[in-house]
Design an enzyme around this catalytic site. Structure first.
Site, PDB file in Angstrom:
ATOM      1  N   ASP A  49       0.835  -1.201   0.000  1.00 45.07           N
ATOM      2  CA  ASP A  49       0.000   0.000   0.000  1.00 45.07           C
ATOM      3  C   ASP A  49       0.873   1.255   0.000  1.00 45.07           C
ATOM      4  O   ASP A  49       1.968   1.250  -0.562  1.00 45.07           O
ATOM      5  CB  ASP A  49      -0.930  -0.034   1.225  1.00 45.07           C
TER       6      ASP A  49
ATOM      7  N   HIS B 294      -3.703   4.871   4.429  1.00 44.82           N
ATOM      8  CA  HIS B 294      -4.476   3.737   3.941  1.00 44.82           C
ATOM      9  C   HIS B 294      -3.838   2.403   4.332  1.00 44.82           C
ATOM     10  O   HIS B 294      -4.515   1.492   4.834  1.00 44.82           O
ATOM     11  CB  HIS B 294      -4.604   3.841   2.410  1.00 44.82           C
TER      12      HIS B 294
ATOM     13  N   SER C 280     -11.555  -1.519   0.162  1.00 45.12           N
ATOM     14  CA  SER C 280     -10.250  -1.352   0.791  1.00 45.12           C
ATOM     15  C   SER C 280     -10.241  -1.947   2.195  1.00 45.12           C
ATOM     16  O   SER C 280      -9.213  -2.451   2.660  1.00 45.12           O
ATOM     17  CB  SER C 280      -9.892   0.130   0.884  1.00 45.12           C
TER      18      SER C 280
END
Length: 471
Positions: free
Chosen positions: A43, A86, A270
């Protein structure tokens, strides 16, 4: 235990079925917590000093491939932007420690977790391949929540090096049993996107995951496609919030922010992918001998129907859905099945070129191409079916495509895409389906192309590739 992931781990919301969560608490009570399993999130970086992550951080599988010149084993995100949280969110969902009175608890709260910083500016094929392989000697599960832009226009996937990395991972990883690549299908559903045009999510090597609201319905951003294996509850809205007269607050996933605060609004596919990765970590602790294909079989056999309509059943008896795959993940069912699991036979595959092409695609008509698989094929239990085709059409987004198995099972491999005005058609694109899982491929297959346009086209070539085994 601090239940930060309310909707998915412990859903006690009023009028909600007891099965509308991951059903993970009974697994914890059995003693399965992810201990001995190592995960890696690919990520925008991983804040390993975070209170929820630090005790479970695994530095030996962590690296920064976003800046290869630095040769840096530190996967920390770029702190100049608050958007680079994230990867930290995803890592916490998988393996945040328990009982620390912080944001929440990970699905596999005693697993180790590392990270590869990848998503910083343009990403090359080399960087992707390095990320997909880094720590292969130790990683059991890779989790990724990225791919082509979810705009309903892109048709893209892994290039040569990344494709080779996937193959290397499932061949060499986990001492030959194969690492598990868990992938988010994408959030472009409200833009008419289809995850079969995302070559990462639709790879046979990835276990692709979609999202569910707490009521067991699709989220407004869910993408349809025949390659999705399962879904998990992440909360959120069934209809786009902008269309709702009354924007009721939904239960979502609680994750740690980079600034030390907690966020209670993380969702999307996600969140779904790392949640599924956490469940898989529990399953691998219960049975470390499972191969990457065994894990997909476990999902198919234990996933549960959701509340929505649109379910079909194939001739092998498996229910499937264009959005939900085979249904919602149930941790207890997966672990219970894994404890007495017998490894599936060696994977076999064969390729069959479609005859009778080139073929015209007439305006506002359905074009059907028949292909026969004879009994000499040494597969009687299908897993994945891949149709690779090249076609010309100047209104690509107005095409629908289906494959129909010899037993009559219908799998839609392409839906219309309202934003796709591209005139380039498709060139050697691989459309994958898991909807025919367990069926026998022998007999006549149909490839059906429906043209909702006033423009003609041409199917130039098509090839079937069947993956499975002989029992």
């Amino acid at each position: 235990m601090v239940f930060g992931l309310y909707t998915t781990l412990h859903n006690n919301h009023n009028n909600i079925s007891k099965y509308h969560d991951l059903n993970v608490e009974p697994v914890w009570k059995m003693g399965w917590t992810g201990l001995g399993v190592t995960l890696s999130v690919l990520d925008d970086g991983l804040q390993y000093s975070n209170i929820d992550i630090g005790p479970n951080y695994e530095p030996s599988v962590s690296y920064d491939v976003a800046d290869l010149d630095a040769q840096d084993t530190d996967p920390s995100p770029n702190m100049n932007s608050s958007d680079n949280s994230h990867g930290t969110h995803c890592a916490a969902i998988m393996a945040a420690v328990a009982n620390n009175s912080y944001c929440g608890v990970g699905v596999a709260y005693e697993a180790k977790v590392g990270g590869v910083r990848l998503l910083e500016g343009a990403v090359t094929d080399l960087q992707e391949s390095l990320a997909l392989s880094y720590g292969l000697h130790k990683v059991d599960i890779f989790s990724a929540s990225w791919g082509p832009k979810d705009d309903g226009v892109q048709v893209d996937g892994p290039r040569k090096l990344a494709t080779a990395a996937f193959q290397r991972g499932v061949t060499l990883g986990r001492n030959g049993k194969g690492v598990i690549y868990v992938w988010a299908v994408g959030n472009g559903g409200y833009k008419g996107d289809n995850c079969n045009l995302d070559g990462y999510a639709s790879s046979i090597y990835t276990l692709s995951v979609n999202s569910l609201t707490e009521e067991g319905l699709s989220c407004f951003y869910d993408e349809p496609c025949s390659s999705t294996l399962a879904s998990v509850y992440v909360g959120g809205h069934h209809h786009h919030p902008g269309l709702l007269k009354r924007k009721a607050r939904t239960l979502n996933v609680v994750v740690p922010e980079l600034n030390g605060q907690c966020r209670d609004s993380f969702q999307g596919t996600s969140a779904a992918a790392p949640m599924a990765a956490g469940v898989i970590a529990l399953v691998l602790q219960a049975n470390p001998n499972l191969t990457w294909r065994d894990m997909q079989h476990l999902v198919v056999q234990t996933a549960m129907k959701t509340n929505d309509t649109g379910w079909r059943t194939n001739s092998a008896g498996f229910h499937y859905h264009l959005i939900y795959g085979f249904g919602s993940l149930n941790a207890l069912k997966m672990v219970t099945a894994a404890l007495n699991w017998k490894n599936v036979p060696e994977q076999r595959n064969f390729t069959l070129k479609v005859t009778g092409v080139p073929r015209k695609i007439e305006a506002y008509k359905s074009t059907v191409v028949l292909t026969t698989v004879d009994s000499s094929v040494y597969i009687n239990y299908l897993e994945h079916v891949v149709v690779t085709l090249t076609l010309k059409h100047r209104k690509r987004g107005l095409l629908e495509m289906f494959i129909i198995s010899p037993s009559g099972t219908v799998s839609q491999i392409l839906t219309k895409r309202k934003n796709d005005f591209m005139t380039s058609g498709f060139k050697n694109w691989k459309f994958m389906s898991v909807n025919l899982w367990g069926e026998n491929p022998v007999g006549v297959w149909q490839l059906r192309i429906i043209n909702h346009s006033n423009m003609k086209g041409q199917l130039l070539s098509a090839t079937y590739q069947f993956f499975g085994y002989h029992s």
